[in-house]
Design a protein around this motif. Sequence first.
Motif, PDB file in Angstrom:
ATOM      1  N   VAL A  13       1.400  -0.760  -0.128  1.00 55.03           N
ATOM      2  CA  VAL A  13      -0.255   0.191   0.248  1.00 55.03           C
ATOM      3  C   VAL A  13       0.951   1.939  -0.087  1.00 55.03           C
ATOM      4  N   ALA A  14       0.286   2.258  -1.062  1.00 52.58           N
ATOM      5  CA  ALA A  14       1.065   3.038  -0.863  1.00 52.58           C
ATOM      6  C   ALA A  14       1.518   3.604   0.063  1.00 52.58           C
ATOM      7  N   SER A  15       2.540   4.264   1.327  1.00 48.79           N
ATOM      8  CA  SER A  15       2.700   4.694   2.733  1.00 48.79           C
ATOM      9  C   SER A  15       4.353   5.711   2.424  1.00 48.79           C
ATOM     10  N   PRO A  16       4.162   6.063   3.536  1.00 50.55           N
ATOM     11  CA  PRO A  16       6.281   7.001   3.040  1.00 50.55           C
ATOM     12  C   PRO A  16       6.986   5.412   3.303  1.00 50.55           C
ATOM     13  N   GLU A  17       5.951   4.379   3.801  1.00 51.58           N
ATOM     14  CA  GLU A  17       7.405   3.322   4.434  1.00 51.58           C
ATOM     15  C   GLU A  17       7.726   3.069   2.718  1.00 51.58           C
ATOM     16  N   ASN A  18       6.289   2.556   1.986  1.00 53.99           N
ATOM     17  CA  ASN A  18       6.314   1.632   0.788  1.00 53.99           C
ATOM     18  C   ASN A  18       6.766   2.614  -0.261  1.00 53.99           C
ATOM     19  N   THR A  19       6.502   3.793  -0.674  1.00 57.05           N
ATOM     20  CA  THR A  19       6.007   4.168  -1.327  1.00 57.05           C
ATOM     21  C   THR A  19       8.483   4.991  -2.243  1.00 57.05           C
ATOM     22  N   PRO A  20       8.722   4.502  -1.240  1.00 58.54           N
ATOM     23  CA  PRO A  20       9.921   4.636  -1.865  1.00 58.54           C
ATOM     24  C   PRO A  20      10.291   4.021  -2.501  1.00 58.54           C
ATOM     25  N   TYR A  21      10.092   2.739  -2.383  1.00 55.07           N
ATOM     26  CA  TYR A  21      10.691   1.799  -3.178  1.00 55.07           C
ATOM     27  C   TYR A  21       9.490   1.488  -4.737  1.00 55.07           C
ATOM     28  N   PHE A  22       8.763   2.165  -4.786  1.00 54.75           N
ATOM     29  CA  PHE A  22       7.535   2.123  -5.905  1.00 54.75           C
ATOM     30  C   PHE A  22       8.275   2.861  -7.004  1.00 54.75           C
ATOM     31  N   SER A  23       8.243   2.665  -8.532  1.00 59.91           N
ATOM     32  CA  SER A  23       8.508   2.919  -9.519  1.00 59.91           C
ATOM     33  C   SER A  23       7.475   4.128  -9.773  1.00 59.91           C
ATOM     34  N   ALA A  24       8.862   5.535  -9.424  1.00 56.29           N
ATOM     35  CA  ALA A  24       8.536   6.269 -10.071  1.00 56.29           C
ATOM     36  C   ALA A  24       7.400   7.043 -11.128  1.00 56.29           C
ATOM     37  N   THR A  25       7.893   6.716 -11.995  1.00 54.88           N
ATOM     38  CA  THR A  25       6.976   6.836 -12.953  1.00 54.88           C
ATOM     39  C   THR A  25       5.562   6.166 -13.183  1.00 54.88           C
ATOM     40  N   ALA A  26       5.734   4.380 -12.759  1.00 51.11           N
ATOM     41  CA  ALA A  26       4.104   4.319 -12.483  1.00 51.11           C
ATOM     42  C   ALA A  26       3.398   4.927 -11.166  1.00 51.11           C
TER      43      ALA A  26
END
Length: 470
Positions: free
Chosen positions: A172-185
């Motif tokens: 789930v998008a969160s300050p803990e998880n989002t740093p590792y998501f694809s930035a473009t996606a």
Amino acid sequence: MKGIFNSILLGVIILFAPINISAQISVPNVFSDNCVLQHNTKVKIWGHASKNVTVTVTGSWNNETVQTQSDNEGKWLTELSTIDPSYTPYTITISQPNDGAYTIHNVLIGEVWICSGQSNMEMPVRGWLPDCPIKHSESLIQQSGRFHVNCLMVKEERAGSPREECHGDWKVASPENTPYFSATAYTFAMYRSGWTGRPIGILVTCWGGTNIDTWLAPEYTKKYDNVSYESQDKWNNKTGSLLYNAMIYPIKNYTAYGFLWYQGESNVGDKYYANKMKDLITGWRKDWGNDSMPFYFVEIAPFNYSNTDQTAKLREQQLAAALESTNAGMICTNDLVSPDEISYNIHPGDKLNIGRRLAAMSMVDTWKGSDPWGPMYLSMRVNDNKAILSFSHNEKGFIANPNITGFEVAGSDKVFHPATAEIIDDKQVEVTSLKVDKIVAVRYCFGDAILGNLLSKSNLPVYPFRTDKW
């Protein structure tokens, strides 16, 4: 003696009694907690169970229960009907006789997008510091809990033949998880979720440094004489179909809305790229069972490849593939790169605007009357040392700009010189050069690393072009 005989008899009975070996219910990683299912359709659910048993699947959003039969290998597949998009967390419960139920939690009903490519798709929201930062990354990360975006980053793996499963789980998008998501996606999903009011699931399957050949199914790679096939000990990220087998084939049953693609840097100089791109679009749509799934991709950005005009020809092929494919589109990036990135950073930091442009292109059927394309060269009228250029996708005209850069002109000697450009009649451009008495050809941003600054009043840049075929 009697006790011994009874023990032996009991052992014989147990030895020859029918044995019910039960395999535990399982599903692929793409059905982990926090998964997103495509709304208002029938989504495929599949997995493993005991051999030849009835498998029961229930979705809590409508309490629909479906049953299917596992085969001789324990494989099963069924479909569940989904409802309107919803932020309500639901469950999927799966069971078989004489076994406990398996439950998937926090399931959202929304949109699913398959996002793939090489390092510019892989580049995370936190960036690759210190050399490859993402603009606004800190605010994107800290505010990510406001948006209903879930992401699965598929583990990088290769395979010589199609696999049944890949690895990774939904976050789930969160300050803990989002740093590792694809930035473009992620930035695409952030905008699209905000504009549609739907949860967005981004299933990201990408690998840096890969060329398009490794993402194509074998039936397509065999068409080309420049695809490499190495033995396993020499596998690399350019070997035909390896990543298709390991990172695309296993998810082809996961019902999705559309595709995002950011790749091309590793194919600079490939004369077949446009055809390969069209094959990729056709092949993936075939895998997902929908020949009109939206397919949007990103033009490779200006960068000093030291390949003269080969990069420009790759962009030209990218645009051709988009225009020659139905329900497809490509966003332009020649205004989103800073001068210093041209020299040292092949990964543009402005993924926020890249994601926004992709999301705007995806809204073409919702925003009636909008045009998500930037201006494209349409025609040229020459009057000696002046050339007047007209453009399609430019209904609103150009943003005023007294210092237009990126134009070059040539005469019959085919030698190009920088040109002065001026907007006339709001929608046309006049180019001249004191070094060319009679213009024969005009080019715009047609090179490795030429930045563009000619934009429409929709704030979209002109696509690179050439009027010649030299």
